[in-house]
Design an enzyme around this catalytic site. Structure first.
Site, PDB file in Angstrom:
ATOM      1  N   GLY A 192       0.803  -1.224   0.000  1.00 17.72           N
ATOM      2  CA  GLY A 192       0.000   0.000   0.000  1.00 17.72           C
ATOM      3  C   GLY A 192       0.830   1.265   0.000  1.00 17.72           C
TER       4      GLY A 192
ATOM      5  N   HIS B  27       4.581   1.488  -8.090  1.00 18.34           N
ATOM      6  CA  HIS B  27       3.511   0.483  -8.042  1.00 18.34           C
ATOM      7  C   HIS B  27       2.617   0.600  -9.277  1.00 18.34           C
ATOM      8  CE1 HIS B  27       4.117   1.088  -3.539  1.00 18.34           C
ATOM      9  NE2 HIS B  27       4.346  -0.189  -3.699  1.00 18.34           N
TER      10      HIS B  27
ATOM     11  N   GLN C 203      12.004  -3.894  -9.458  1.00 15.56           N
ATOM     12  CA  GLN C 203      13.446  -4.138  -9.430  1.00 15.56           C
ATOM     13  C   GLN C 203      14.125  -3.415  -8.256  1.00 15.56           C
ATOM     14  OE1 GLN C 203      15.414  -6.154 -10.906  1.00 15.56           O
ATOM     15  NE2 GLN C 203      17.429  -5.242 -10.559  1.00 15.56           N
ATOM     16  N   LYS C 204      13.444  -2.443  -7.652  1.00 21.52           N
ATOM     17  CA  LYS C 204      14.077  -1.766  -6.502  1.00 21.52           C
ATOM     18  C   LYS C 204      14.377  -2.787  -5.403  1.00 21.52           C
ATOM     19  CE  LYS C 204      12.177   1.202  -3.578  1.00 21.52           C
ATOM     20  NZ  LYS C 204      12.601   0.730  -2.241  1.00 21.52           N
TER      21      LYS C 204
END
Ligand code: PAF
Length: 283
Positions: free
Chosen positions: A31, A37, A149-150
């Protein structure tokens, strides 16, 4: 857009979507959604018939003294954002529904890839991640699941889990999305003071400086790490957790870059906010 708080209802709905021949894309989140996102949601929208986003701040992946209580949360804002993205369903379960009283089943990927980097500084973190992600896979039954990918180590571990447990789905990784000034997007950025946020820009700058050195021929990972360490340590509030360089696919140690894809990964705290960032370079 459907909103499910109940595990059984979400599972039944996903099952009925699948039996009518639809492919399901799952974007698991905790969230407080940001553009990173939403870029995963758009990838899912392109690749799958049905998009479901889970929103669950998973207590199992936070250790004692970590920022579970401070993790930002705004379900109303998140659902509005997802409605705009034409998401089909949001799954936002309650902790007691995911982990009922007496819950005692865990999924763990053992070994070096789990023990290093964030696994070393946050014992138990990845067991919490792989347990909740397995539950989400079993509830939402996705054909594809999308991860950023972070959290590169998380993605590597989940990919291994999916292979080894034969989950019938594909993992799709989305690129790191950055603010205009280079700071990697993270729900935790909101916890930075104005000054800390300014100082945190050094993370991306250090990674880019190291990339430049690699492109200019530097192959010694110790020298590259020292360079990044020096840059980051120049910021008064930066407390370095780790700065590492590994072979990208399996996070294997390398002393000297000989070729292929390498990942430079770091975790640094500014005050109580721990940020991670990384950069992959193909040599
Ligand atoms: O990356 C995250 O936000 C979380 O680790 C995940 C994958 C949603 C599991 O709680």
């Amino acid at each position: 857009m459907q909103i499910f708080n109940n595990v059984k209802q979400a599972q039944d709905w996903c099952k009925s979507q699948k039996s009518s021949g639809k492919t399901i894309g799952l974007v698991p989140t905790m969230g407080y959604l940001h553009a990173g996102h939403l870029s995963l949601v758009r990838m899912a929208r392109q690749k799958c018939d049905i998009v479901i986003v889970s929103i669950f701040v998973n207590p199992m992946q936070f250790g004692q003294g970590e920022d579970l209580d401070k993790y930002p949360c705004d379900l109303k804002r998140d659902t509005e954002l997802l409605e705009n993205e034409k998401v089909d369903a949001v799954f936002a379960p309650l902790v007691r529904d995911m982990y009922p009283e007496g819950y005692s089943t865990f999924v763990q990927v053992q070994g070096e890839i789990t023990d290093k980097l964030c696994g070393a500084s946050r014992p138990g973190h990845f067991q919490g991640v792989t347990t909740v992600v397995s539950k989400l896979f079993l509830i939402c039954q996705p054909d594809k699941a999308f991860f950023g990918q972070k959290d590169a180590q998380q993605a590597v571990i989940i990919e291994k889990m999916v292979r080894e447990l034969n989950f019938p789905l594909t993992i799709v990784r989305g690129p790191i999305i950055r603010e205009a000034d280079g700071l990697a997007m993270s729900s935790r950025n909101v916890n930075l003071s104005e000054e800390q946020r300014k100082q945190a820009l050094i993370l991306n700058q250090a990674l880019l400086a190291a990339k430049k050195e690699i492109m200019a021929g530097q192959r010694d990972t110790e020298i590259l790490k020292q360079g990044m360490r020096k840059m980051i340590a120049s910021q008064p509030e930066a407390q370095i957790d780790y700065i590492e360089i590994y072979q990208a696919d399996e996070l294997k140690d390398i002393k000297e870059i000989v070729g292929g894809k390498i990942i430079m990964a770091l975790a640094v705290k500014f005050g109580n906010t721990r940020l991670i960032d990384n950069l992959t370079v193909e040599v």
